[in-house]
Write a protein that holds these residues in place. Structure first.
Motif, PDB file in Angstrom:
ATOM      1  N   ASP A 162       0.875  -1.230  -0.122  1.00 27.25           N
ATOM      2  CA  ASP A 162       0.023  -0.070  -0.057  1.00 27.25           C
ATOM      3  C   ASP A 162       0.843   1.290  -0.131  1.00 27.25           C
ATOM      4  O   ASP A 162       0.764   1.984   0.823  1.00 27.25           O
ATOM      5  N   PRO A 163       1.851   1.418  -0.967  1.00 25.36           N
ATOM      6  CA  PRO A 163       2.743   2.570  -1.081  1.00 25.36           C
ATOM      7  C   PRO A 163       1.839   3.837  -1.453  1.00 25.36           C
ATOM      8  O   PRO A 163       0.913   3.408  -2.478  1.00 25.36           O
ATOM      9  N   LEU A 183      -6.907  -3.324 -19.410  1.00 28.32           N
ATOM     10  CA  LEU A 183      -5.987  -2.826 -18.238  1.00 28.32           C
ATOM     11  C   LEU A 183      -5.999  -1.354 -18.083  1.00 28.32           C
ATOM     12  O   LEU A 183      -5.726  -1.037 -17.009  1.00 28.32           O
ATOM     13  N   GLN A 184      -5.942  -0.756 -19.124  1.00 32.15           N
ATOM     14  CA  GLN A 184      -5.840   0.905 -18.820  1.00 32.15           C
ATOM     15  C   GLN A 184      -7.091   1.123 -17.979  1.00 32.15           C
ATOM     16  O   GLN A 184      -7.109   1.996 -17.234  1.00 32.15           O
ATOM     17  N   LEU A 185      -8.236   0.667 -18.446  1.00 32.86           N
ATOM     18  CA  LEU A 185      -9.523   1.002 -17.596  1.00 32.86           C
ATOM     19  C   LEU A 185      -9.314   0.512 -16.169  1.00 32.86           C
ATOM     20  O   LEU A 185      -9.796   1.187 -15.083  1.00 32.86           O
ATOM     21  N   ASP A 186      -8.925  -0.755 -15.905  1.00 28.98           N
ATOM     22  CA  ASP A 186      -8.679  -1.354 -14.769  1.00 28.98           C
ATOM     23  C   ASP A 186      -7.673  -0.549 -13.912  1.00 28.98           C
ATOM     24  O   ASP A 186      -7.795  -0.249 -12.684  1.00 28.98           O
ATOM     25  N   LEU A 187      -6.717   0.164 -14.558  1.00 27.24           N
ATOM     26  CA  LEU A 187      -5.496   1.038 -13.816  1.00 27.24           C
ATOM     27  C   LEU A 187      -6.578   2.217 -13.257  1.00 27.24           C
ATOM     28  O   LEU A 187      -6.076   2.722 -12.189  1.00 27.24           O
ATOM     29  N   LEU A 188      -7.335   2.729 -14.280  1.00 26.10           N
ATOM     30  CA  LEU A 188      -7.899   4.035 -13.571  1.00 26.10           C
ATOM     31  C   LEU A 188      -8.938   3.798 -12.562  1.00 26.10           C
ATOM     32  O   LEU A 188      -9.070   4.590 -11.316  1.00 26.10           O
ATOM     33  N   GLU A 189      -9.469   2.605 -12.668  1.00 28.26           N
ATOM     34  CA  GLU A 189     -10.375   2.184 -11.400  1.00 28.26           C
ATOM     35  C   GLU A 189      -9.459   1.778 -10.233  1.00 28.26           C
ATOM     36  O   GLU A 189      -9.915   2.646  -9.137  1.00 28.26           O
ATOM     37  N   ILE A 190      -8.439   1.297 -10.295  1.00 20.94           N
ATOM     38  CA  ILE A 190      -7.553   1.294  -8.950  1.00 20.94           C
ATOM     39  C   ILE A 190      -7.038   2.500  -8.683  1.00 20.94           C
ATOM     40  O   ILE A 190      -7.042   2.789  -7.557  1.00 20.94           O
ATOM     41  N   LYS A 192      -8.847   5.366  -9.007  1.00 17.33           N
ATOM     42  CA  LYS A 192      -9.865   5.922  -8.171  1.00 17.33           C
ATOM     43  C   LYS A 192     -10.140   5.530  -6.862  1.00 17.33           C
ATOM     44  O   LYS A 192     -10.251   6.203  -6.059  1.00 17.33           O
ATOM     45  N   LYS A 193      -9.975   4.175  -6.843  1.00 17.23           N
ATOM     46  CA  LYS A 193     -10.286   3.568  -5.362  1.00 17.23           C
ATOM     47  C   LYS A 193      -9.123   3.744  -4.712  1.00 17.23           C
ATOM     48  O   LYS A 193      -9.050   3.977  -3.170  1.00 17.23           O
ATOM     49  N   THR A 194      -7.879   3.770  -4.962  1.00 17.31           N
ATOM     50  CA  THR A 194      -6.578   4.015  -3.918  1.00 17.31           C
ATOM     51  C   THR A 194      -6.056   5.215  -4.141  1.00 17.31           C
ATOM     52  O   THR A 194      -5.450   5.598  -2.878  1.00 17.31           O
TER      53      THR A 194
END
Lengths: 270, 271, 292
Positions: A162-163, A183-190, A192-194
């Protein structure tokens, strides 16, 4: 988002960095007098053709290389200090998974190194597996997964401590176009979450424009900052963004940097 | 990261340093055995290295001459064995049937203790030089075959497809791609088998050849403790011969395959 | 993806080709079309058939005619088999004796070599030189070691174990050192980004990726050990296969001498495949064993 905050605070400051490789006779100047800042919780892309020193720059920030001159600070500290405190995760172009470890064990590697108790890190890795959608594959070995899945594992691994900062070195450039977009969409999702600060190296203009809050355009031989472009990110569904007028506008703006540059390069090369 | 530091240094100096250190350790151990441990006939356990080196200098000419004979025979056998090994590897890479047929027996052939074969070979050919060449060749071929075969099989699929797209025939495939790709493996095998070839020759000499460094070795053994320095000198000479062969192979490797990662200036460090 | 194993296991040794019973990952041989489709009967029957032909030729004196040999030089298989049966109890106990020297010496030597390689990998600048020097141990003729070891350890099992240890140490040290040091840079950068210490990098990365190289060295060492133990007994022993071999050669009892060679060869094959089995159990991820 960036625009909501009154004064963005600086996370990473790159000051007058120069980098020369090789010994006396075979010196290669990779970076010359590079300066910029990266703000907290920002998604910044380092964009440029190969040989512009963008990967070198990332490695300097991650304390995997020492600059010839200049200074980098992360949150007022030397990158070494941040590395020792495990304040960033890294994702490389190749997944760089340990082939003797299962997916879950790979994700737990940084936690083991950090010395966290097994009972605790099992929970963390399960959450991360869920996040990257690989729970059914947690006992598989890397070679049993596709390239895109392997890269998901690498991303989950980079997040396991969790850096606050995530360094990504052309993470999707070895993947096919469909996997890449997913994966680009997933990364944006991540993101947004983190809400991590993400420094993303790429040579793809659409990728940089699609993902980033800001794009730092580098020119090559030696690597220098050409320009820094603000992507006025639209709110809304990311998948719509790709078709929007603004996206094309921004892509064109970035592309213009290179056309100007390549014209002048043509002149030099003759 | 640390790999970077080890590259720039001249490796030779470090090896020399270790050699000096080792000699000092040997000298110390010999002194300990002679003066502290109170062993009877300490020289027969471990003689002082400076005395051994003295004997080596005193008998330098005969040692050199006999060493040269051993070296010459070993090299001949080594070259023949390597050639056979390479040919075998190519044949095995061409036909999987041959590979499967021969593999178990190649393993088995390595398990045959050469010392047992040496007297038999000598009894059959009745010629010291020839049996040395044969034995040296026998121990050489296996490591060379295995490593060359691995090299031949290490060719990447894309490279094969590239050659296929040129409609390359088998000859072109081998000369342009596979044999080149197998060179690092071949050298790994040569480095393994070079010293072995020397050992094999010396074993033949011990079994009753008229000349060679092994003969000096066994005769110095029979004359008891008085010859202990001579014995150790012959050991040093045989080690030196093995090292010379090893270094020659390494030099050839550097000249013939300069593209190998370990010879690159940066040793494959990140850019 | 480039595997670690492919990098670290690149130093020689009996490896890929000598696994006749195993369907490996698709191999690169498109120029031969579908030749890579391995069938069990083909991989097993052919060698078996070849061996049978070889034995038959030998039994029917084919080699004797070809090389103009006499029976006292090269006994025929049936004579060797008869000698083995006649002396079975003695051969069995001698095999155990020699076997203990082989195993003890090989394990001790390989362990020492591994420790040396591990130590050298922590101080690569000085370590590389030490490993190079160790490699020169390979150039020492075994026979020269025999009288020295006899002086040091007497004429029991220990002296032969010592000979075998010295002989196996260098191969393991060289191979393991190469495995420990040839790690692809991104993996090291990854460990570095976790601020992993040298010890952690060793335990979690270097050692694991060096395992294929370690097993390769172990396979080479098995055959070296057999030669070492037998040569050692040749010079200093009153028991064991090597002793019997030299004794029977002096007595010109070639069938019994050849039984020793045959038994040593069989022992070697068993040990080789034992190591191979251990390798599969210890490193199931290794590319050479994968089935897709």
């Amino acid at each position: 988002m960036l625009s909501d905050e009154a004064v963005p605070s600086t996370e990473i400051a790159v000051e007058r960095i120069s980098m020369v490789f090789g010994k006396k006779d075979h010196e290669v100047e990779a970076l010359r007098d590079v300066s910029f800042e990266i703000y907290k919780n920002e998604f910044v892309s380092l964009l440029g053709p190969s040989g512009c020193g963008k990967s070198t720059l990332l490695r300097l920030m991650a304390d995997l290389l020492e600059p010839t001159s200049g200074r980098i600070t992360i949150g007022q500290e030397h990158p070494r200090e941040m590395r020792l405190r495990r304040k960033f995760g890294i994702v490389f172009q190749n997944p760089t998974l340990f082939e003797w470890r299962t997916v879950k064990d790979n994700i737990e590697l940084p936690l083991e190194v950090f010395g966290i108790k097994k009972s605790e890190y099992s929970k963390i890795s399960d959450q991360l597996l869920e996040m990257v959608g690989l729970t059914p594959f947690k006992h598989h070995y890397p070679w049993q997964l596709s390239g895109g899945m392997q890269q998901r594992v690498a991303i989950a691994r980079a997040l396991s401590l969790d850096p606050p900062i995530l360094f990504m070195d052309e993470p999707f450039s070895a993947l096919d176009e469909f996997t890449k977009e997913k994966l680009q969409l997933d990364l944006l999702e991540i993101k947004k979450k983190t809400n991590k600060t993400i420094v993303f190296v790429t040579h793809s203009i659409p990728e940089a424009v699609f993902l980033s809050d800001r794009v730092i355009v580098l020119s090559s031989h030696p690597g220098r900052v050409h320009s820094i472009l603000n992507m006025d990110r639209e709110e809304g569904s990311p998948s719509l963004v790709r078709q929007s007028g603004l996206f094309h506008e921004m892509t064109a703006a970035v592309r213009k940097c290179f056309y100007k540059e390549s014209d002048s390069l043509d002149g030099q090369m003759v | 990261m640390t790999g970077r530091w080890s590259r720039g240094w001249s490796g030779g100096a470090v090896v020399a340093l270790w050699m000096v250190l080792l000699l000092a350790l040997w000298e110390g151990a010999a002194w300990y055995i002679a003066n502290v441990a109170q062993v009877t006939a300490p020289a027969s356990k471990l003689p002082y290295p400076h005395l051994v080196l003295g004997t080596l200098r005193e008998h330098f000419r005969p040692l050199l001459e006999q060493g040269a004979i051993t070296f010459g025979n070993s090299i001949t056998g080594f070259v023949i064995g390597s050639a056979v090994g390479c040919a075998l590897a190519v044949v095995m890479s061409l036909s999987r049937t041959v590979e499967h047929t021969l593999s178990p027996y190649m393993v088995a052939s390595q398990m045959v203790p050469i010392i047992g074969l040496a007297p038999i070979v000598y009894g059959i050919v009745h010629d010291a030089a020839l049996s040395r060449v044969l034995m040296a060749g026998y121990v050489t071929f296996f490591p060379v075959t295995i490593n060359t075969l691995r090299g031949l099989q290490s060719v990447k699929q894309e490279q094969l497809e590239l050659m296929r797209s040129y409609a390359a025939n088998t000859w072109a495939l081998y000369t342009k791609l596979k044999l080149k790709a197998a060179l690092p493996g071949l050298f790994a095998g040569l480095k393994l088998s070079g010293p072995l070839a020397i050992t094999a020759s010396i074993i033949v000499e011990l079994m009753g050849a008229p000349d060679g460094v092994g003969v000096l070795m066994i005769s110095s053994l029979y004359y008891g403790t008085s010859q202990v320095y001579m014995f150790w000198s012959t050991v040093l000479v045989s080690v030196a011969i093995g090292l010379v062969l090893f270094l020659l192979i390494s030099l050839a490797e550097r000249l013939i395959t300069p593209w190998q990662p370990e010879f690159r200036a940066n040793g494959g460090e990140p850019r | 993806m480039k595997d670690l194993a492919a990098v670290s296991g690149q130093t020689g040794g009996p490896e890929s080709s000598l696994q006749p019973l195993e369907p490996a990952a698709p191999k690169a041989d498109i120029h031969r079309g579908q030749a890579s489709r391995r069938k069990f009967p083909a991989t097993f029957c052919l060698p078996f058939f070849f061996g049978l032909m070889f034995l038959l030729t030998w039994q029917l004196e084919g080699f004797h005619r070809l090389f103009r040999l006499e029976h006292y030089q090269l006994p025929i298989p049936s004579a060797i088999a008869a000698a083995i049966l006649d002396n079975a109890p003695m051969l069995w106990s001698y095999s155990l004796y020699t076997g203990s020297e082989i195993l003890g010496g090989c394990l001790a030597g390989s362990l020492l070599g591994l420790i040396a390689a591990a130590a050298a990998s922590f101080v690569p600048r000085a370590g590389r030189g030490a490993i190079t020097l160790m490699a020169s141990l390979n150039a020492i003729p075994i026979v020269a070691l025999a009288p020295v070891m006899n002086n040091w350890f007497g004429d029991g099992v220990a002296s032969k174990m010592a000979i075998v240890s010295v002989m196996t140490m260098a191969t393991m040290a060289v191979s393991a050192f190469k495995g420990l040091r040839s790690i692809e840079p991104p993996y090291l950068e990854l460990m570095s980004s976790y601020a992993a210490g040298k010890l952690q990098t060793f335990a979690k990365l270097r050692f694991r990726s060096a395992l294929p190289a370690v097993f390769t060295a172990l396979k080479i060492n098995m055959s070296t050990s057999i030669i070492g133990a037998i040569v050692g007994e040749f010079f200093i022993s009153s028991r064991g296969l090597g002793f019997l071999l030299s004794d029977q050669i002096k007595l010109a009892n070639m069938p019994l001498a050849w039984s020793c060679i045959v038994i040593a060869a069989v022992m070697g094959i068993i040990l080789y495949y034992a190591v191979q089995l251990a390798e599969r159990l210890a490193i199931p991820w290794h590319a050479a064993h994968r089935r897709r």
